[in-house]
Design a protein around this motif. Structure first.
Motif, PDB file in Angstrom:
ATOM      1  N   LEU A  14     -28.866 -20.298  36.308  1.00  0.00           N
ATOM      2  CA  LEU A  14     -29.159 -21.860  36.642  1.00  0.00           C
ATOM      3  C   LEU A  14     -28.293 -22.509  35.868  1.00  0.00           C
ATOM      4  CD1 LEU A  14     -30.954 -24.014  38.318  1.00  0.00           C
ATOM      5  CD2 LEU A  14     -32.105 -24.149  36.088  1.00  0.00           C
ATOM      6  N   ARG A  15     -27.409 -23.676  36.398  1.00  0.00           N
ATOM      7  CA  ARG A  15     -26.624 -24.496  35.789  1.00  0.00           C
ATOM      8  C   ARG A  15     -27.234 -25.621  35.200  1.00  0.00           C
ATOM      9  NH1 ARG A  15     -21.303 -22.966  36.349  1.00  0.00           N
ATOM     10  NH2 ARG A  15     -20.555 -21.572  38.261  1.00  0.00           N
ATOM     11  N   ALA A  16     -27.085 -25.498  33.863  1.00  0.00           N
ATOM     12  CA  ALA A  16     -27.632 -26.653  33.139  1.00  0.00           C
ATOM     13  C   ALA A  16     -26.929 -26.895  31.618  1.00  0.00           C
ATOM     14  CB  ALA A  16     -29.174 -26.358  32.831  1.00  0.00           C
ATOM     15  N   ASP A  17     -27.181 -27.940  31.053  1.00  0.00           N
ATOM     16  CA  ASP A  17     -26.580 -28.144  29.948  1.00  0.00           C
ATOM     17  C   ASP A  17     -27.120 -27.323  28.714  1.00  0.00           C
ATOM     18  OD1 ASP A  17     -24.792 -30.374  30.645  1.00  0.00           O
ATOM     19  OD2 ASP A  17     -26.514 -31.286  31.303  1.00  0.00           O
ATOM     20  N   ALA A  18     -28.436 -27.253  29.042  1.00  0.00           N
ATOM     21  CA  ALA A  18     -29.211 -26.448  28.105  1.00  0.00           C
ATOM     22  C   ALA A  18     -30.445 -25.563  28.487  1.00  0.00           C
ATOM     23  CB  ALA A  18     -29.829 -27.449  26.989  1.00  0.00           C
ATOM     24  N   LEU A  19     -30.645 -24.631  27.939  1.00  0.00           N
ATOM     25  CA  LEU A  19     -31.650 -23.623  28.516  1.00  0.00           C
ATOM     26  C   LEU A  19     -32.637 -23.340  27.311  1.00  0.00           C
ATOM     27  CD1 LEU A  19     -32.704 -21.615  30.558  1.00  0.00           C
ATOM     28  CD2 LEU A  19     -31.165 -19.909  29.555  1.00  0.00           C
ATOM     29  N   VAL A  20     -33.901 -23.734  27.528  1.00  0.00           N
ATOM     30  CA  VAL A  20     -35.023 -23.687  26.776  1.00  0.00           C
ATOM     31  C   VAL A  20     -35.704 -22.356  26.644  1.00  0.00           C
ATOM     32  CG1 VAL A  20     -36.980 -24.708  25.466  1.00  0.00           C
ATOM     33  CG2 VAL A  20     -35.217 -26.154  26.366  1.00  0.00           C
ATOM     34  N   VAL A  76     -25.912 -24.280  26.254  1.00  0.00           N
ATOM     35  CA  VAL A  76     -26.708 -24.103  24.982  1.00  0.00           C
ATOM     36  C   VAL A  76     -27.953 -23.419  25.359  1.00  0.00           C
ATOM     37  CG1 VAL A  76     -27.792 -25.196  23.023  1.00  0.00           C
ATOM     38  CG2 VAL A  76     -25.402 -26.097  24.131  1.00  0.00           C
ATOM     39  N   VAL A  77     -28.473 -22.430  24.260  1.00  0.00           N
ATOM     40  CA  VAL A  77     -29.864 -21.916  24.284  1.00  0.00           C
ATOM     41  C   VAL A  77     -30.376 -22.371  23.260  1.00  0.00           C
ATOM     42  CG1 VAL A  77     -31.054 -19.817  23.822  1.00  0.00           C
ATOM     43  CG2 VAL A  77     -28.944 -19.838  25.310  1.00  0.00           C
ATOM     44  N   VAL A  78     -31.647 -22.969  23.730  1.00  0.00           N
ATOM     45  CA  VAL A  78     -32.664 -23.772  22.611  1.00  0.00           C
ATOM     46  C   VAL A  78     -33.763 -22.703  22.635  1.00  0.00           C
ATOM     47  CG1 VAL A  78     -33.904 -25.793  22.145  1.00  0.00           C
ATOM     48  CG2 VAL A  78     -31.663 -26.161  23.384  1.00  0.00           C
ATOM     49  N   ALA A  79     -33.887 -22.212  21.304  1.00  0.00           N
ATOM     50  CA  ALA A  79     -35.278 -21.602  21.017  1.00  0.00           C
ATOM     51  C   ALA A  79     -36.232 -22.217  20.414  1.00  0.00           C
ATOM     52  CB  ALA A  79     -35.001 -20.311  20.191  1.00  0.00           C
ATOM     53  N   ARG A  99     -46.514 -28.612  23.407  1.00  0.00           N
ATOM     54  CA  ARG A  99     -45.806 -29.036  22.258  1.00  0.00           C
ATOM     55  C   ARG A  99     -44.348 -28.270  22.008  1.00  0.00           C
ATOM     56  NH1 ARG A  99     -50.390 -28.959  17.233  1.00  0.00           N
ATOM     57  NH2 ARG A  99     -51.663 -30.520  18.391  1.00  0.00           N
ATOM     58  N   ALA A 100     -44.219 -26.808  22.402  1.00  0.00           N
ATOM     59  CA  ALA A 100     -42.760 -26.554  22.582  1.00  0.00           C
ATOM     60  C   ALA A 100     -41.729 -27.063  23.375  1.00  0.00           C
ATOM     61  CB  ALA A 100     -43.057 -24.886  22.743  1.00  0.00           C
ATOM     62  N   ALA A 101     -42.388 -27.244  24.443  1.00  0.00           N
ATOM     63  CA  ALA A 101     -41.498 -28.188  25.527  1.00  0.00           C
ATOM     64  C   ALA A 101     -41.139 -29.481  25.027  1.00  0.00           C
ATOM     65  CB  ALA A 101     -42.139 -28.351  27.031  1.00  0.00           C
ATOM     66  N   GLY A 102     -42.169 -30.244  24.437  1.00  0.00           N
ATOM     67  CA  GLY A 102     -41.852 -31.384  23.958  1.00  0.00           C
ATOM     68  C   GLY A 102     -40.907 -31.488  22.710  1.00  0.00           C
ATOM     69  N   ALA A 103     -40.979 -30.676  21.822  1.00  0.00           N
ATOM     70  CA  ALA A 103     -40.275 -30.496  20.557  1.00  0.00           C
ATOM     71  C   ALA A 103     -38.719 -30.305  21.222  1.00  0.00           C
ATOM     72  CB  ALA A 103     -40.570 -29.150  19.555  1.00  0.00           C
ATOM     73  N   ALA A 104     -38.505 -29.250  22.276  1.00  0.00           N
ATOM     74  CA  ALA A 104     -37.212 -29.067  22.747  1.00  0.00           C
ATOM     75  C   ALA A 104     -36.653 -30.324  23.310  1.00  0.00           C
ATOM     76  CB  ALA A 104     -37.327 -27.931  23.747  1.00  0.00           C
ATOM     77  N   ALA A 105     -37.403 -30.834  24.238  1.00  0.00           N
ATOM     78  CA  ALA A 105     -37.140 -32.218  24.693  1.00  0.00           C
ATOM     79  C   ALA A 105     -36.630 -33.213  23.805  1.00  0.00           C
ATOM     80  CB  ALA A 105     -38.201 -32.662  25.687  1.00  0.00           C
ATOM     81  N   ARG A 106     -37.111 -33.366  22.763  1.00  0.00           N
ATOM     82  CA  ARG A 106     -36.998 -34.355  21.832  1.00  0.00           C
ATOM     83  C   ARG A 106     -35.516 -33.764  21.070  1.00  0.00           C
ATOM     84  NH1 ARG A 106     -38.843 -34.422  17.302  1.00  0.00           N
ATOM     85  NH2 ARG A 106     -40.558 -32.798  17.431  1.00  0.00           N
ATOM     86  N   ALA A 114     -31.925 -30.044  31.364  1.00  0.00           N
ATOM     87  CA  ALA A 114     -32.246 -28.933  30.644  1.00  0.00           C
ATOM     88  C   ALA A 114     -33.255 -28.018  31.418  1.00  0.00           C
ATOM     89  CB  ALA A 114     -32.986 -29.211  29.211  1.00  0.00           C
ATOM     90  N   ALA A 115     -33.164 -26.685  31.471  1.00  0.00           N
ATOM     91  CA  ALA A 115     -34.163 -25.758  32.183  1.00  0.00           C
ATOM     92  C   ALA A 115     -35.049 -25.290  31.094  1.00  0.00           C
ATOM     93  CB  ALA A 115     -33.191 -24.760  32.829  1.00  0.00           C
ATOM     94  N   PHE A 116     -36.192 -25.119  31.566  1.00  0.00           N
ATOM     95  CA  PHE A 116     -37.332 -24.495  30.533  1.00  0.00           C
ATOM     96  C   PHE A 116     -37.587 -23.078  31.131  1.00  0.00           C
ATOM     97  CE2 PHE A 116     -36.857 -28.973  29.561  1.00  0.00           C
ATOM     98  CZ  PHE A 116     -37.443 -29.085  28.381  1.00  0.00           C
ATOM     99  N   ALA A 117     -37.270 -22.147  30.417  1.00  0.00           N
ATOM    100  CA  ALA A 117     -37.704 -20.857  30.721  1.00  0.00           C
ATOM    101  C   ALA A 117     -38.774 -20.235  29.669  1.00  0.00           C
ATOM    102  CB  ALA A 117     -36.464 -19.803  30.779  1.00  0.00           C
ATOM    103  N   LEU A 118     -39.882 -21.225  29.641  1.00  0.00           N
ATOM    104  CA  LEU A 118     -40.974 -20.770  28.701  1.00  0.00           C
ATOM    105  C   LEU A 118     -41.939 -20.005  29.753  1.00  0.00           C
ATOM    106  CD1 LEU A 118     -41.500 -24.504  26.942  1.00  0.00           C
ATOM    107  CD2 LEU A 118     -40.380 -22.226  25.886  1.00  0.00           C
TER     108      LEU A 118
END
Length: 508
Positions: A14-20, A76-79, A99-106, A114-118
């Motif tokens: 998936l094309r995105a600026d960031a991947l969580v 960017v990959v965001v863990a 909370r993990a999604a919220g922290a990443a979004a902040r 941003a794509a969320f692969a949680l």
């Protein structure tokens, strides 16, 4: 507000600026959570090792950014840390995902997509991730010179689009979960906006006007009682608190009805748009955040709107008890006696115990409609903060089963709450030599005494609960998870879930 969508695309494609991706705290270092497999493959199976080298542990609230390798379309990959590894067979708790999604979004402020692969095992997981992302992406910019105007900086803007991977866009359960998350997050953020708005821009009449606009937009019934109507109606609590201010009080009734509803839930919110303490003036250092003393009314307002937007099969009335508590030559004095809407008289020993006075009038008025249950929400006592801290609100009720149900509903919604008792012996400490009751009792157990006072004004036979959100309503420290600095929107999610339970015929 951040756009929220579902996608079946792969995390790497998936094309995105960031991947969580998610990472948990294992016994020997960070452990990748489900959803990160394709990204780990792009790192030649060494993503966990790279994260450990960068100091990541997988602890809750932790966010680690690193450049995406070849094979991953995101830049960017965001863990995002999820905390401990779940026991075998157990899924990830919704609050951990939220909370993990919220922290990443902040951490992705200024990012477009941003794509969320949680980890997503079901629709509830997708809803938790979506809710966390939308709440974490919140920003209050209304009073900044670059807050959305021409030439505004893009750097400080919240995440524009959040895509949940692993969901099923065509599945009814997933679609409904994401739609609900979008509505609930929007209303929590509406409450946050109201709480963060300075008192000079949100006095009682201004709040009432916003309610009128929203009622028209969403087809709600609305009634606004101004100071003349309040005097004529005998609302001594609201008028007694508001009479010291140049901005007179209001009582607002919002009504959402459903043609198939079998139950009615009444919500009552404390709406002190600014609390100076009145003649019992607050000491220096305690006034600066008192624009937040209308958080209860904000939560009620937003919850009614959420019920309407979700089309819940329940009738919900919202009562906003709005006043500004100021010292002046016309203000109520310690020792004055007020005649409340119920006809009871109250000796005011402390004008800074004003929230219970406006709530008392609203509770009596709400009781006249004989709802199946009443829940009031208020930033009521500092004593509750001392008892439960800054992140947990207290729950009191005149029915043990209902108190338990509200507590469990709050926890399920992701809001920390704790059941509190209502010791009968404390009622005697509010006995007054000149009136039916005083607005203060002994100092110890002050939060419980406030609940006992409110109970006096609930109609006979009506199930009632009181939420004292004085601790979690306004967050003064650094943001965490999906919780920003400032107004939090505390209790909105609990009230919405309570309305849903009521719609399903389960009031506890």
């Amino acid at each position: 507000m951040t756009a929220l969508t579902l996608s079946t695309s792969g995390a790497a494609t998936l094309r995105a600026d960031a991947l969580v991706v998610g990472v948990t705290k294992g016994p020997k270092g960070p452990v990748l959570a489900p959803g990160a497999e394709a990204v780990d493959q792009a790192f030649d199976g060494k993503l966990a090792a790279v994260l450990e080298t960068l100091g990541a542990s997988g602890e809750e609230g932790e966010v680690t950014k690193l450049p995406a390798p070849a094979g991953v379309k995101a830049a960017v990959v965001v863990a995002a840390g999820l905390g401990g590894v779940p026991a075998k067979g157990d899924g990830y708790e919704g609050e951990a995902l939220r909370r993990a999604a919220g922290a990443a979004a902040r951490a992705l402020t200024g990012t477009k997509k941003a794509a969320f692969a949680l980890p997503v095992a079901d629709a509830d997981d997708a809803a938790a991730i979506g809710e966390g992302a939308l709440l974490g992406a919140y920003a209050f910019t209304a009073f900044r010179s670059d807050g959305g105007g021409k030439g505004a900086s893009k750097k400080g803007e919240p995440l524009a689009e959040a895509v949940i991977l692993g969901g099923k866009p065509r599945d009814k359960a997933f679609k409904a979960a994401v739609e609900r998350a979008t509505v609930v997050a929007a209303e929590v953020n509406r409450a946050r906006d109201l709480i963060n708005t300075p008192s000079n821009a949100l006095h009682p009449a201004a709040f009432a006007a916003l309610a009128q606009e929203a009622a028209k937009e969403h087809g709600l019934a609305i009634e606004v009682l101004d100071e003349k109507a309040l005097v004529k109606g005998g609302y001594g609590g609201l008028m007694g608190v508001g009479q010291g201010s140049a901005n007179p009080p209001r009582l607002v009734r919002l009504g959402y009805t459903h043609p198939e509803a079998e139950k009615t839930l009444a919500l009552v919110g404390k709406g002190i748009t600014y609390d100076s303490g009145g003649i019992s003036l607050k000491p220096a250092g305690h006034n600066e955040t008192m624009k937040c003393d209308m958080s209860g009314a904000a939560a009620v307002f937003s919850a009614v709107l959420a019920a309407a937007k979700l089309g819940l099969r329940v009738n919900v009335t919202g009562w906003l008890a709005l006043a500004e508590n100021m010292p002046s030559g016309t203000a109520t004095r310690p020792g004055d006696v007020l005649t409340m809407y119920s006809g009871k008289t109250v000796e005011v020993l402390n004008t800074d115990a004003e929230g219970r006075l406006v709530l008392a009038d609203a509770l009596t008025r709400a009781s006249e409609e004989n709802p199946d249950a009443i829940v009031d929400v208020a930033t009521l006592t500092g004593a509750m903060v001392l008892a439960l801290g800054d992140r947990t609100f207290g729950v009191m009720a005149n029915d043990d089963a209902f108190r338990t149900a509200v507590h469990e509903i709050a926890e399920a919604a992701g809001e920390q709450a704790w059941p509190m008792p209502m010791p009968a012996e404390l009622r005697k400490t509010m006995d007054s030599p000149v009136a039916d009751i005083a607005n203060m009792g002994v100092r110890n157990g002050g939060g419980l005494i406030a609940g006992l006072f409110l109970q006096e004004f609930v109609g006979e036979g009506i199930t009632w609960a009181h939420l004292d959100i004085a601790g979690p309503a306004f967050h003064e420290s650094a943001p965490y998870g999906y919780t920003p600095k400032g107004g939090t929107g505390s209790a909105v999610r609990t009230l919405v879930r309570l309305a849903e339970h009521t719609a399903e015929g389960d009031l506890g």
